[in-house]
Write a protein that holds these residues in place. Structure first.
Motif, PDB file in Angstrom:
ATOM      1  N   GLU A 247      31.854  99.602  54.349  1.00  0.00           N
ATOM      2  CA  GLU A 247      33.251  99.957  54.592  1.00  0.00           C
ATOM      3  C   GLU A 247      33.370 101.331  55.253  1.00  0.00           C
ATOM      4  N   THR A 248      32.485 102.239  54.882  1.00  0.00           N
ATOM      5  CA  THR A 248      32.495 103.560  55.519  1.00  0.00           C
ATOM      6  C   THR A 248      32.185 103.450  56.997  1.00  0.00           C
ATOM      7  N   LEU A 249      31.215 102.607  57.348  1.00  0.00           N
ATOM      8  CA  LEU A 249      30.865 102.419  58.759  1.00  0.00           C
ATOM      9  C   LEU A 249      32.050 101.840  59.529  1.00  0.00           C
ATOM     10  N   GLN A 250      32.725 100.862  58.951  1.00  0.00           N
ATOM     11  CA  GLN A 250      33.897 100.282  59.620  1.00  0.00           C
ATOM     12  C   GLN A 250      34.993 101.317  59.788  1.00  0.00           C
ATOM     13  N   ALA A 256      37.092 106.358  65.261  1.00  0.00           N
ATOM     14  CA  ALA A 256      36.347 106.910  66.399  1.00  0.00           C
ATOM     15  C   ALA A 256      35.498 108.112  66.006  1.00  0.00           C
ATOM     16  N   LEU A 257      35.044 108.134  64.761  1.00  0.00           N
ATOM     17  CA  LEU A 257      34.126 109.186  64.344  1.00  0.00           C
ATOM     18  C   LEU A 257      32.727 108.924  64.897  1.00  0.00           C
ATOM     19  N   VAL A 258      32.397 107.657  65.081  1.00  0.00           N
ATOM     20  CA  VAL A 258      31.148 107.260  65.725  1.00  0.00           C
ATOM     21  C   VAL A 258      31.484 106.209  66.774  1.00  0.00           C
ATOM     22  N   GLN A 269      21.491 110.376  64.089  1.00  0.00           N
ATOM     23  CA  GLN A 269      22.582 111.189  63.579  1.00  0.00           C
ATOM     24  C   GLN A 269      23.556 110.350  62.763  1.00  0.00           C
ATOM     25  N   LEU A 270      23.780 109.103  63.195  1.00  0.00           N
ATOM     26  CA  LEU A 270      24.640 108.187  62.441  1.00  0.00           C
ATOM     27  C   LEU A 270      24.007 107.841  61.105  1.00  0.00           C
ATOM     28  N   ILE A 271      22.696 107.608  61.098  1.00  0.00           N
ATOM     29  CA  ILE A 271      21.996 107.275  59.858  1.00  0.00           C
ATOM     30  C   ILE A 271      22.127 108.402  58.843  1.00  0.00           C
ATOM     31  N   LEU A 272      22.085 109.642  59.318  1.00  0.00           N
ATOM     32  CA  LEU A 272      22.234 110.781  58.428  1.00  0.00           C
ATOM     33  C   LEU A 272      23.678 110.972  57.983  1.00  0.00           C
ATOM     34  N   ALA A 273      24.616 110.696  58.886  1.00  0.00           N
ATOM     35  CA  ALA A 273      26.027 110.962  58.595  1.00  0.00           C
ATOM     36  C   ALA A 273      26.636 109.908  57.673  1.00  0.00           C
ATOM     37  N   LEU A 274      26.156 108.677  57.753  1.00  0.00           N
ATOM     38  CA  LEU A 274      26.792 107.587  57.009  1.00  0.00           C
ATOM     39  C   LEU A 274      26.813 107.830  55.503  1.00  0.00           C
ATOM     40  N   PRO A 275      25.695 108.160  54.864  1.00  0.00           N
ATOM     41  CA  PRO A 275      25.777 108.418  53.418  1.00  0.00           C
ATOM     42  C   PRO A 275      26.630 109.635  53.073  1.00  0.00           C
ATOM     43  N   ARG A 276      26.651 110.654  53.954  1.00  0.00           N
ATOM     44  CA  ARG A 276      27.502 111.814  53.692  1.00  0.00           C
ATOM     45  C   ARG A 276      28.969 111.411  53.634  1.00  0.00           C
ATOM     46  N   LEU A 277      29.380 110.643  54.635  1.00  0.00           N
ATOM     47  CA  LEU A 277      30.780 110.215  54.681  1.00  0.00           C
ATOM     48  C   LEU A 277      31.104 109.256  53.544  1.00  0.00           C
ATOM     49  N   GLU A 328      44.882 116.849  58.690  1.00  0.00           N
ATOM     50  CA  GLU A 328      44.151 117.417  59.812  1.00  0.00           C
ATOM     51  C   GLU A 328      42.821 118.022  59.377  1.00  0.00           C
ATOM     52  N   LEU A 329      42.836 118.712  58.237  1.00  0.00           N
ATOM     53  CA  LEU A 329      41.605 119.324  57.752  1.00  0.00           C
ATOM     54  C   LEU A 329      40.626 118.276  57.215  1.00  0.00           C
ATOM     55  N   TYR A 330      41.144 117.227  56.600  1.00  0.00           N
ATOM     56  CA  TYR A 330      40.262 116.166  56.107  1.00  0.00           C
ATOM     57  C   TYR A 330      39.571 115.468  57.283  1.00  0.00           C
ATOM     58  N   GLU A 331      40.323 115.257  58.355  1.00  0.00           N
ATOM     59  CA  GLU A 331      39.728 114.652  59.554  1.00  0.00           C
ATOM     60  C   GLU A 331      38.682 115.592  60.149  1.00  0.00           C
ATOM     61  N   LEU A 332      38.973 116.886  60.163  1.00  0.00           N
ATOM     62  CA  LEU A 332      38.020 117.858  60.677  1.00  0.00           C
ATOM     63  C   LEU A 332      36.745 117.868  59.834  1.00  0.00           C
ATOM     64  N   LEU A 333      36.895 117.773  58.527  1.00  0.00           N
ATOM     65  CA  LEU A 333      35.740 117.737  57.629  1.00  0.00           C
ATOM     66  C   LEU A 333      34.848 116.533  57.934  1.00  0.00           C
ATOM     67  N   GLN A 334      35.463 115.390  58.183  1.00  0.00           N
ATOM     68  CA  GLN A 334      34.697 114.188  58.519  1.00  0.00           C
ATOM     69  C   GLN A 334      33.938 114.378  59.836  1.00  0.00           C
ATOM     70  N   LYS A 335      34.598 114.953  60.815  1.00  0.00           N
ATOM     71  CA  LYS A 335      33.945 115.184  62.108  1.00  0.00           C
ATOM     72  C   LYS A 335      32.775 116.136  61.963  1.00  0.00           C
ATOM     73  N   MET A 336      32.909 117.140  61.104  1.00  0.00           N
ATOM     74  CA  MET A 336      31.826 118.096  60.897  1.00  0.00           C
ATOM     75  C   MET A 336      30.628 117.438  60.207  1.00  0.00           C
ATOM     76  N   LEU A 337      30.905 116.508  59.314  1.00  0.00           N
ATOM     77  CA  LEU A 337      29.818 115.807  58.632  1.00  0.00           C
ATOM     78  C   LEU A 337      29.073 114.861  59.578  1.00  0.00           C
ATOM     79  N   VAL A 338      29.778 114.348  60.576  1.00  0.00           N
ATOM     80  CA  VAL A 338      29.175 113.422  61.535  1.00  0.00           C
ATOM     81  C   VAL A 338      28.423 114.171  62.620  1.00  0.00           C
TER      82      VAL A 338
END
Length: 363
Positions: A247-250, A256-258, A269-277, A328-338
């Motif tokens: 569900e996180t990947l979807q 459009a995070l990935v 980078q996606l493999i690393l970011a997916l568990p973080r998100l 806005e900040l939550y979206e920014l946090l997600q982008k930083m994790l990706v």
């Protein structure tokens, strides 16, 4: 294609051998051959006068090889006669080093059986000395059922061969749901007992050897409990974890995070970011993500996922912070994790957006 045989006024049908019958009959013949080789190897080994001679080591190796071959044949019969959903859970192997997992996943490992035989005869296993008393009873049980399996194969081998190699005659038109022949039913029952004894001993041995009966299984199994209730709960949590990652990947694709290209190419980078998100979404909860039944923040009736049980307080603190973030900040946090470099994402964010998000709720 079936073969017909007429006896008096009755027409009996000898069904053509199925693939399962061929597999079982071949495994049966191989097991009887391996049993004879094992018995012969043991007799030769018993005649050796000293345990320090090269001949003893060579003869002992032959015993191990014959026993491993017999175990392989029994495993083939086991997989043919006992459905996967009826076998005992082996999810504890997840904790083991990869090489050990691969060895155990091949079937019934001779190393495990030999350890049980050694313990049952009063020896100790290096690395598990402090657990010897707890390991003896499951070792005795495994050795007893091992002897029972060998006896059933030897005593009913002829009847089993007649059933699998030639097919059991039955009246034409008889129902296909007839019960198993007695000899197959007997073998299946003893194989189920062997599976239960094997899993119990193997699990206890692995937990003792690798020190897995402490924090990694805290809350999953009471000390001395040989049931599978803890493993079943654990498997359910892992299944929910897979759902969470999916569900996180979807959600990442939708937002459009990935990109699709990253997903198709399995971008590192996606493999690393997916568990973080996934962890972030699960801790945030609500509309941000999470899966029912998989809790990263403790709540009534829902204990924390055991992987994060030692970090329950930290998860609660993160939840308290993340749940108050403006969108806005939550979206920014997600982008930083990706992102590969979070500083670049932060630098590209307009100061006005950050200022508005940070000071929106202030008077």
């Amino acid at each position: 294609m079936s073969r017909a045989l007429r006896v008096g006024d009755r027409r009996l049908v000898l069904p053509a051998l199925t693939a399962d019958s061929r597999e079982c009959s071949a495994a049966l013949l191989a097991s009887l051959s391996a049993e004879a080789a094992l018995a012969g190897s043991i007799r030769v080994l018993e005649k050796t006068r000293t345990t320090r001679s090269p001949s003893f080591r060579m003869r002992a190796d032959r015993v191990h090889v014959s026993q491993a071959q017999l175990l392989l044949c029994i495993y083939k019969l086991f997989t043919q006669l006992v459905a996967a959903e009826e076998r005992r859970s082996r999810h504890y192997r997840f904790y083991l080093p990869e090489d050990d997992q691969m060895e155990l996943d091949r079937g019934f490992s001779e190393s495990v059986l030999f350890a049980a035989q050694a313990l049952a005869r009063g020896f100790q296993i290096r690395g598990t000395e402090s657990h010897t008393d707890n390991l003896r009873e499951p070792a005795w049980m495994l050795c007893s059922v091992w002897a029972a399996v060998r006896f059933v194969l030897y005593a009913r081998g002829g009847a089993l061969w007649d059933t699998w190699a030639h097919g059991r005659p039955h009246a034409a038109g008889a129902g296909a749901d007839e019960p198993l022949p007695d000899e197959i039913a007997a073998l299946r029952r003893v194989l189920e007992d062997f599976d239960e004894a094997w899993v119990r001993f193997e699990r206890e041995l692995c937990f003792a050897y690798f020190g897995l009966n402490n924090s990694q299984v805290a809350g999953l199994m009471e000390p001395g409990d040989s049931s599978d209730s803890g493993q079943i709960a654990q498997e359910e949590e892992f299944s929910l974890l897979v759902v969470l990652l999916s569900e996180t990947l979807q959600r990442c694709l939708t937002q459009a995070l990935v990109s699709d290209e990253q997903m198709e190419a399995m971008d590192p980078q996606l493999i690393l970011a997916l568990p973080r998100l996934a962890i972030l979404h699960a801790i945030a909860g609500g509309d941000s993500g999470g899966v029912d039944g998989l809790c990263f923040v403790e709540s009534e009736g829902c204990p924390v996922f055991w992987w994060f049980r030692d970090y329950a307080d930290v998860c609660r603190q993160i939840h308290n912070v993340v749940s108050t973030l403006p969108p806005e900040l939550y979206e920014l946090l997600q982008k930083m994790l990706v992102a590969e470099e979070a500083d670049v994402v932060l630098a590209q964010t307009k100061d006005a957006v950050l200022f508005e998000a940070l000071y929106r709720d202030e008077p």
